[in-house]
Each structure stands twice: as C-alpha cells, then as structure tokens.
Design a protein around this motif. Structure first.
Motif, PDB file in Angstrom:
ATOM      1  N   PHE A 123      85.791 -21.487  41.958  1.00 34.86           N
ATOM      2  CA  PHE A 123      85.572 -22.410  40.842  1.00 34.86           C
ATOM      3  C   PHE A 123      84.609 -23.522  41.254  1.00 34.86           C
ATOM      4  O   PHE A 123      83.650 -23.829  40.530  1.00 34.86           O
ATOM      5  N   CYS A 124      84.841 -24.118  42.413  1.00 34.65           N
ATOM      6  CA  CYS A 124      84.006 -25.242  42.828  1.00 34.65           C
ATOM      7  C   CYS A 124      82.612 -24.799  43.248  1.00 34.65           C
ATOM      8  O   CYS A 124      81.618 -25.457  42.925  1.00 34.65           O
ATOM      9  N   VAL A 125      82.509 -23.681  43.958  1.00 30.96           N
ATOM     10  CA  VAL A 125      81.185 -23.197  44.340  1.00 30.96           C
ATOM     11  C   VAL A 125      80.345 -22.909  43.098  1.00 30.96           C
ATOM     12  O   VAL A 125      79.139 -23.178  43.057  1.00 30.96           O
ATOM     13  N   LYS A 126      80.968 -22.404  42.064  1.00 25.18           N
ATOM     14  CA  LYS A 126      80.245 -22.008  40.851  1.00 25.18           C
ATOM     15  C   LYS A 126      79.920 -23.194  39.948  1.00 25.18           C
ATOM     16  O   LYS A 126      78.842 -23.220  39.321  1.00 25.18           O
ATOM     17  N   TYR A 127      80.804 -24.186  39.867  1.00 20.28           N
ATOM     18  CA  TYR A 127      80.664 -25.175  38.807  1.00 20.28           C
ATOM     19  C   TYR A 127      80.343 -26.601  39.245  1.00 20.28           C
ATOM     20  O   TYR A 127      79.992 -27.425  38.384  1.00 20.28           O
ATOM     21  N   LEU A 128      80.473 -26.930  40.504  1.00 26.58           N
ATOM     22  CA  LEU A 128      80.048 -28.268  40.912  1.00 26.58           C
ATOM     23  C   LEU A 128      78.548 -28.396  40.721  1.00 26.58           C
ATOM     24  O   LEU A 128      77.804 -27.419  40.823  1.00 26.58           O
ATOM     25  N   SER A 129      78.083 -29.608  40.456  1.00 30.72           N
ATOM     26  CA  SER A 129      76.640 -29.815  40.384  1.00 30.72           C
ATOM     27  C   SER A 129      76.054 -29.528  41.763  1.00 30.72           C
ATOM     28  O   SER A 129      76.695 -29.792  42.792  1.00 30.72           O
ATOM     29  N   GLU A 130      74.857 -28.986  41.799  1.00 32.65           N
ATOM     30  CA  GLU A 130      74.277 -28.553  43.070  1.00 32.65           C
ATOM     31  C   GLU A 130      74.105 -29.707  44.051  1.00 32.65           C
ATOM     32  O   GLU A 130      74.192 -29.513  45.267  1.00 32.65           O
ATOM     33  N   ASP A 131      73.887 -30.917  43.546  1.00 32.32           N
ATOM     34  CA  ASP A 131      73.704 -32.039  44.456  1.00 32.32           C
ATOM     35  C   ASP A 131      75.026 -32.540  45.051  1.00 32.32           C
ATOM     36  O   ASP A 131      75.024 -33.422  45.915  1.00 32.32           O
ATOM     37  N   GLU A 132      76.155 -31.994  44.594  1.00 35.10           N
ATOM     38  CA  GLU A 132      77.452 -32.366  45.161  1.00 35.10           C
ATOM     39  C   GLU A 132      78.036 -31.270  46.053  1.00 35.10           C
ATOM     40  O   GLU A 132      79.076 -31.481  46.686  1.00 35.10           O
ATOM     41  N   ASP A 172      77.118 -29.918  48.949  1.00 35.58           N
ATOM     42  CA  ASP A 172      77.184 -30.160  50.390  1.00 35.58           C
ATOM     43  C   ASP A 172      78.328 -31.105  50.749  1.00 35.58           C
ATOM     44  O   ASP A 172      79.072 -30.855  51.701  1.00 35.58           O
ATOM     45  N   ALA A 173      78.471 -32.186  50.000  1.00 43.24           N
ATOM     46  CA  ALA A 173      79.545 -33.140  50.285  1.00 43.24           C
ATOM     47  C   ALA A 173      80.906 -32.488  50.100  1.00 43.24           C
ATOM     48  O   ALA A 173      81.836 -32.714  50.890  1.00 43.24           O
ATOM     49  N   TRP A 174      81.040 -31.684  49.042  1.00 46.47           N
ATOM     50  CA  TRP A 174      82.322 -31.004  48.827  1.00 46.47           C
ATOM     51  C   TRP A 174      82.599 -30.016  49.952  1.00 46.47           C
ATOM     52  O   TRP A 174      83.718 -29.977  50.500  1.00 46.47           O
ATOM     53  N   LEU A 175      81.624 -29.212  50.326  1.00 49.52           N
ATOM     54  CA  LEU A 175      81.822 -28.245  51.406  1.00 49.52           C
ATOM     55  C   LEU A 175      82.163 -28.946  52.711  1.00 49.52           C
ATOM     56  O   LEU A 175      83.020 -28.474  53.479  1.00 49.52           O
ATOM     57  N   ASP A 176      81.530 -30.078  52.975  1.00 51.44           N
ATOM     58  CA  ASP A 176      81.881 -30.851  54.172  1.00 51.44           C
ATOM     59  C   ASP A 176      83.362 -31.226  54.141  1.00 51.44           C
ATOM     60  O   ASP A 176      84.058 -31.163  55.159  1.00 51.44           O
ATOM     61  N   SER A 177      83.853 -31.609  52.969  1.00 52.46           N
ATOM     62  CA  SER A 177      85.260 -32.016  52.859  1.00 52.46           C
ATOM     63  C   SER A 177      86.200 -30.832  53.018  1.00 52.46           C
ATOM     64  O   SER A 177      87.318 -30.986  53.531  1.00 52.46           O
ATOM     65  N   PRO A 183      75.336 -12.166  38.100  1.00 53.57           N
ATOM     66  CA  PRO A 183      75.858 -12.567  39.418  1.00 53.57           C
ATOM     67  C   PRO A 183      76.861 -13.710  39.276  1.00 53.57           C
ATOM     68  O   PRO A 183      76.646 -14.645  38.496  1.00 53.57           O
ATOM     69  N   LEU A 184      77.946 -13.637  40.026  1.00 51.33           N
ATOM     70  CA  LEU A 184      78.950 -14.700  39.967  1.00 51.33           C
ATOM     71  C   LEU A 184      78.365 -16.021  40.437  1.00 51.33           C
ATOM     72  O   LEU A 184      78.641 -17.076  39.849  1.00 51.33           O
ATOM     73  N   LEU A 185      77.542 -15.974  41.496  1.00 49.68           N
ATOM     74  CA  LEU A 185      76.968 -17.184  42.076  1.00 49.68           C
ATOM     75  C   LEU A 185      75.451 -17.076  42.157  1.00 49.68           C
ATOM     76  O   LEU A 185      74.912 -16.007  42.467  1.00 49.68           O
ATOM     77  N   SER A 186      74.778 -18.182  41.931  1.00 49.80           N
ATOM     78  CA  SER A 186      73.324 -18.211  42.066  1.00 49.80           C
ATOM     79  C   SER A 186      72.945 -18.207  43.545  1.00 49.80           C
ATOM     80  O   SER A 186      73.762 -18.491  44.431  1.00 49.80           O
ATOM     81  N   GLU A 223      73.583 -19.870  49.243  1.00 47.00           N
ATOM     82  CA  GLU A 223      72.961 -20.410  50.456  1.00 47.00           C
ATOM     83  C   GLU A 223      73.626 -21.701  50.904  1.00 47.00           C
ATOM     84  O   GLU A 223      73.719 -21.973  52.112  1.00 47.00           O
ATOM     85  N   ALA A 224      74.107 -22.494  49.962  1.00 46.41           N
ATOM     86  CA  ALA A 224      74.802 -23.733  50.326  1.00 46.41           C
ATOM     87  C   ALA A 224      76.059 -23.443  51.131  1.00 46.41           C
ATOM     88  O   ALA A 224      76.368 -24.146  52.112  1.00 46.41           O
ATOM     89  N   VAL A 225      76.799 -22.401  50.739  1.00 48.65           N
ATOM     90  CA  VAL A 225      78.015 -22.043  51.476  1.00 48.65           C
ATOM     91  C   VAL A 225      77.665 -21.527  52.868  1.00 48.65           C
ATOM     92  O   VAL A 225      78.264 -21.933  53.869  1.00 48.65           O
ATOM     93  N   LEU A 226      76.687 -20.644  52.960  1.00 46.31           N
ATOM     94  CA  LEU A 226      76.297 -20.096  54.264  1.00 46.31           C
ATOM     95  C   LEU A 226      75.792 -21.189  55.191  1.00 46.31           C
ATOM     96  O   LEU A 226      76.106 -21.193  56.399  1.00 46.31           O
TER      97      LEU A 226
END
Length: 328
Positions: free
Chosen positions: A192-201, A203-208, A274-277, A282-285
C-alpha cells in the motif's frame, strides 16, 4: 453550526514515516466519515447469473454489529468486480463509506484480516493512483490505511506484540507462523505504501521501515523483499504472479484478484497494469542497498540466533537474501 462553516483540518506530520504505536490518524478517519456517507441503495454483488442480483442489505444497518465474516464478502465483491469488470460508481461509493467506518477495526482477523481486505479493495478501486474524492482524501487514506501496521495494539515498545516461543508449536502452529511469515497484513501494508505514498516521501518512509529494530520485523521485511524481488526488478508485473512458498507467501488472502488492467476490456490490445511503477520499484531496491548491507544484515542474523527453530524454518533464506541483493 452553519452548514457553510469549514470543518477543522487534521494536522498531518510530514514526511510520512512509520513509528511503532503511531497508528491511524483519528482526525483523518473523522474527515473521511464527514465526506463519505451511507449510500442510499444497497450494494449488489459483482458475480451473478439470471435476473436477480444479490444485495448486501446488512450494510445498510449498524456496521459495528457485523462480523468479519459478514464484511468479507462485500469487500471481496468490490475487489473482484473492479478487477474483472472495471470501475462502477456503486462499488466505489460503498467502498469509500466502508473504508471510513472500518479502518479502526483493521486488526480483526480469523484466517485472514479485515485490513487485508480493505487494502485489496483499495487497490482495485484505485489501480492507477488515488483519486481525490475530496481535497485531502489521498492524505487521509495514507495516514489511516497506510499506518495500520503501526497501531499501538500491534506493538510492545519497539517490538512487535507477537511472542516468540522457544518451541515453534508452543501455543499452536499459528504462533510460530506469525513469528516468521511475511504474508498477510505486513505485505498488504508494505505494498500500500510503496504504491500510494507521494514519490518525494518514499525515501523517508523506507528509511523508517528499516530503522525499526525488532528481529521479527526485520525477518518479515527481509523475507518480503526476497519474495517480491521479481516484481521489484520488473520480471513480474502483477502481485498474483509472484512465486512463493507457505512461509514467504506475500500474496495475502484475496489479493489474487488484483490482475489485468482494471478496465473490463479484454481485447487484444489490453495488457496487465503493473502494480508498481519503475520509479517506485527502484526506490525500494535503492533502500535495500542503503540499509541492508554489511552491519545491518549481520545484526539481523545475530538477532535471530536466540530462536533456533526460527533459524531452522528460515533455512537458506538469509543466504539467498545476501545472494540476490548482493550483500557483501
């Protein structure tokens, strides 16, 4: 109060991050309830033959009195209906109402959970991004459905509120299953978060996400990353096509319907959505290489050593994770 007076806006802290016990935002839940009212007509099923279409009349009453079993069917119909036949105002209106009313009950579960069904239906209703039903709805969805995994009921301090029995069958098989499995609520919340968070957020979310220091959490996170690697690299486009075993099954109950292009068009020109762009994958990887290398990876191995059965259940998962993500 004057009907024209504006409702108070919920105070939202940015950037969006995950902190244990910082669960769904009460103000965002209330704003959704202020906007999404009970539809006038009952919701009908998606799959029917003949002249009569079954309707879910129970939804017109008090939802607090309905069980998970009674709520599961209409949410499944919304998800499968949108996936197979395309969007329909009736299902969208009912889902918005149900979302606002049911988010506080996200942890209710049997063999599945209400949260999993809410996320599945949300993706089916919003396959290409969140449609702003009113100004601020996207934030309300993110700060409610996107924060259910952080609810205080799921945590004891900075540890997940799931015991880690020394014996994997102490207290029943379910206890051991919850300690090591990556599917279900965890997978639904991550996607849910990978798909719907704004792209500029992102990295900060993944860090958390990586900053949470709990052996169970990290085990779920690394198992999830390993299982979804084909999707992150683009070799698989749809969630339902991921291969997984019983311990790393990231396709939660009901998510198998999330396939196709969500238009109801099955012509030769249609192709899976595709489920994810690419940018989100790439942000997750990139986050994996930022956080899971070296000391963090070996700290996870040290963290699971007190649980010999967990090491046995995981088997080659740690070495496979290191190989796939090229952990030195």
């Amino acid at each position: 109060m004057s009907a024209s007076r504006k409702q108070p806006q919920p105070e939202i802290t940015r950037p969006f991050i995950w902190r244990p016990s910082d669960g769904p935002h009460a103000g965002c839940i209330q704003r959704m309830r202020d906007h999404f009212h009970l539809p006038a007509e009952p919701m009908g099923e998606a799959w029917f033959m003949g002249n009569e279409r079954r309707t879910f009349d129970l939804l017109l009453g008090n939802l607090d009195g309905l069980s998970l079993e009674q709520l599961r069917n209409p949410l499944e119909e919304i998800a499968s209906g949108n996936s197979c036949f395309g969007p329909m105002d009736e299902w969208t209106d009912w889902y918005c109402y149900l979302l606002a009313q049911l988010v506080p009950r996200h942890a209710e579960r049997s063999f599945d959970s209400l949260y999993q069904h809410l996320v599945t239906a949300f993706i089916a209703v919003h396959p290409r991004g969140i449609e702003e039903r009113y100004p601020g709805f996207a934030d309300d969805a993110r700060y409610t459905l996107g924060r259910c995994l952080m609810d205080p009921s799921r945590w004891m301090g900075d540890r997940l509120a799931v015991s880690a029995p020394e014996d994997p069958f102490d207290g029943g098989r379910r206890a051991a299953f919850e300690w090591s499995v990556a599917c279900g609520d965890f997978s639904a919340g991550m996607f849910f978060c990978v798909k719907y968070l704004s792209e500029d957020e992102l990295d900060a979310w993944l860090d958390s996400v990586f900053a949470i220091r709990c052996p169970l959490w990290t085990t779920q996170l690394y198992s999830w990353l390993l299982a979804v690697h084909p999707l992150l690299t683009g070799r698989v486009l749809e969630l339902a096509n991921l291969e997984s075993d019983s311990w790393t099954n990231v396709v939660w109950h009901g998510a198998q319907v999330l396939m196709g292009d969500f238009t109801g068009d099955y012509g030769p020109s249609s192709s899976p959505l595709p489920l994810l762009s690419l940018a989100r994958r790439e942000a997750v990887l990139t986050a994996v290489h930022r956080h899971a290398e070296g000391a963090s990876y070996f700290a996870w191995l040290d963290g699971i050593k007190p649980y010999p059965y967990l090491e046995a259940i995981l088997g080659a998962t740690p070495s496979r994770f290191a190989e796939v993500f090229e952990i030195a």
